[in-house]
Every structure is written in structure tokens, then in C-alpha cells.
Design a protein around this motif. Structure first.
Motif, short mmCIF file in Angstrom:
data_model
loop_
_atom_site.label_atom_id
_atom_site.label_comp_id
_atom_site.label_asym_id
_atom_site.label_seq_id
_atom_site.Cartn_x
_atom_site.Cartn_y
_atom_site.Cartn_z
N PHE A 36 -93.54 -55.59 23.62
CA PHE A 36 -94.71 -56.46 23.78
C PHE A 36 -94.54 -57.73 22.94
CE2 PHE A 36 -96.42 -52.71 25.65
CZ PHE A 36 -97.49 -53.10 26.43
N LYS A 37 -94.10 -57.56 21.71
CA LYS A 37 -93.89 -58.70 20.81
C LYS A 37 -92.81 -59.63 21.37
CE LYS A 37 -96.61 -57.79 17.27
NZ LYS A 37 -97.52 -58.75 16.69
N ALA A 38 -91.75 -59.06 21.92
CA ALA A 38 -90.66 -59.86 22.47
C ALA A 38 -91.11 -60.73 23.64
CB ALA A 38 -89.51 -58.94 22.91
N PHE A 39 -92.13 -60.29 24.36
CA PHE A 39 -92.65 -61.06 25.49
C PHE A 39 -93.84 -61.93 25.11
CE2 PHE A 39 -90.09 -58.06 27.95
CZ PHE A 39 -89.52 -58.93 28.85
N GLY A 40 -94.07 -62.09 23.80
CA GLY A 40 -95.05 -63.07 23.35
C GLY A 40 -96.45 -62.56 23.09
N VAL A 41 -96.64 -61.26 23.05
CA VAL A 41 -97.97 -60.73 22.72
C VAL A 41 -98.21 -60.94 21.23
CG1 VAL A 41 -99.41 -58.66 22.66
CG2 VAL A 41 -97.90 -59.07 24.61
N ASP A 42 -99.34 -61.55 20.89
CA ASP A 42 -99.65 -61.87 19.50
C ASP A 42 -100.12 -60.65 18.71
OD1 ASP A 42 -99.25 -64.81 19.58
OD2 ASP A 42 -100.85 -64.68 21.07
N LEU A 43 -100.91 -59.81 19.36
CA LEU A 43 -101.46 -58.63 18.70
C LEU A 43 -101.38 -57.45 19.66
CD1 LEU A 43 -102.96 -57.32 16.30
CD2 LEU A 43 -105.09 -58.12 17.34
N VAL A 44 -100.75 -56.39 19.23
CA VAL A 44 -100.61 -55.18 20.04
C VAL A 44 -101.53 -54.11 19.45
CG1 VAL A 44 -99.02 -53.45 20.92
CG2 VAL A 44 -98.21 -55.78 20.53
N ILE A 45 -102.43 -53.60 20.27
CA ILE A 45 -103.40 -52.60 19.84
C ILE A 45 -103.02 -51.24 20.42
CG2 ILE A 45 -105.82 -51.87 19.96
CD1 ILE A 45 -105.49 -54.38 18.33
N LEU A 46 -102.96 -50.24 19.55
CA LEU A 46 -102.76 -48.86 19.99
C LEU A 46 -104.09 -48.13 19.77
CD1 LEU A 46 -99.82 -49.87 18.89
CD2 LEU A 46 -99.27 -47.49 19.32
N PRO A 47 -104.86 -47.88 20.84
CA PRO A 47 -106.21 -47.31 20.69
C PRO A 47 -106.26 -46.01 19.90
CG PRO A 47 -105.87 -48.05 22.93
CD PRO A 47 -104.54 -48.15 22.23
N GLU A 48 -105.26 -45.14 20.08
CA GLU A 48 -105.29 -43.87 19.37
C GLU A 48 -105.17 -44.09 17.85
OE1 GLU A 48 -103.43 -44.53 22.04
OE2 GLU A 48 -104.28 -43.18 23.52
N ILE A 49 -104.38 -45.07 17.45
CA ILE A 49 -104.23 -45.35 16.03
C ILE A 49 -105.49 -46.00 15.48
CG2 ILE A 49 -102.93 -46.72 14.34
CD1 ILE A 49 -100.42 -46.05 15.97
N VAL A 50 -106.08 -46.92 16.24
CA VAL A 50 -107.33 -47.55 15.82
C VAL A 50 -108.40 -46.47 15.66
CG1 VAL A 50 -109.16 -49.15 16.49
CG2 VAL A 50 -106.76 -49.78 16.83
N GLY A 51 -108.48 -45.56 16.62
CA GLY A 51 -109.46 -44.48 16.55
C GLY A 51 -109.22 -43.57 15.36
N ALA A 52 -107.98 -43.24 15.12
CA ALA A 52 -107.65 -42.38 13.97
C ALA A 52 -108.00 -43.07 12.66
CB ALA A 52 -106.17 -42.00 14.00
N ASP A 53 -107.71 -44.36 12.55
CA ASP A 53 -108.06 -45.11 11.34
C ASP A 53 -109.56 -45.13 11.11
OD1 ASP A 53 -105.40 -45.64 10.80
OD2 ASP A 53 -105.47 -47.70 11.56
N THR A 54 -110.32 -45.32 12.20
CA THR A 54 -111.77 -45.35 12.10
C THR A 54 -112.31 -43.99 11.65
OG1 THR A 54 -111.90 -47.03 13.82
CG2 THR A 54 -113.91 -45.78 13.38
N MET A 55 -111.80 -42.93 12.25
CA MET A 55 -112.25 -41.59 11.86
C MET A 55 -111.92 -41.30 10.40
SD MET A 55 -111.71 -39.13 15.18
CE MET A 55 -109.98 -39.44 15.36
N PHE A 56 -110.73 -41.69 9.96
CA PHE A 56 -110.33 -41.46 8.57
C PHE A 56 -111.24 -42.24 7.62
CE2 PHE A 56 -107.85 -42.59 4.80
CZ PHE A 56 -107.60 -41.32 4.31
#
Length: 71
Positions: A36-56
Motif C-alpha cells: 500500500f505504501k509503495a503505491f502511494g497510500v499515506d496512511l494504512v489502517i488495519l481495523p483489527e489492530i485499531v480495535g484491539a488498541d481501543t479495547m486495550f
């Protein structure tokens, strides 16, 4: 869009339409972040990780509150 390949194609199309936009994309597999980064995406979101961080964070906050009540 749930599949990484679909999200990557969408990101590539958006980047081609507007090179100056801030491009944020969902990614399901951590192994695909570099693609994703190689094709120019500025921010890559992984929902499962965001959810885990929020729960923690919430769990830590609740435990801290409980500890303060018991002191």
C-alpha cells in the motif's frame, strides 16, 4: 471493500486521479502494508489492530479506575 486487492486497486485509481490528496486505505493483512505504501497510500489502517488498541486502552482505563476506588 474488504479485500486488500480491491482496496489497493481503489487506492491506485484515486492516486492517479489526484496526486495531491491524502490517501487513507484499509488493509486486512499486515504483510500487505508495504505494498500500500509503495503505491502511494499515506496512511494504512488495519481495523483489527485499531480495535484491539481501543479495547486495550479501555481495559487499562477501567482497571486504573477500579484500583483508585479500592485505595
Amino acid at each position: 471493500m474488504g479485500e486488500d486487492v480491491d482496496n489497493l486497486i481503489a487506492a491506485i485509481n484515486v492516486r492517479q486521479l489526484n496526486r495531491n490528496c491524502v490517501l487513507i486505505s484499509r488493509c486486512n493483512s499486515p504483510k500487505n502494508i508495504a505494498k500500500f505504501k509503495a503505491f502511494g497510500v499515506d496512511l494504512v489502517i488495519l481495523p483489527e489492530i485499531v480495535g484491539a488498541d481501543t479495547m486495550f486502552s479501555e481495559m487499562r482505563r477501567l482497571l486504573k479506575e477500579k484500583k483508585m476506588k479500592n485505595e
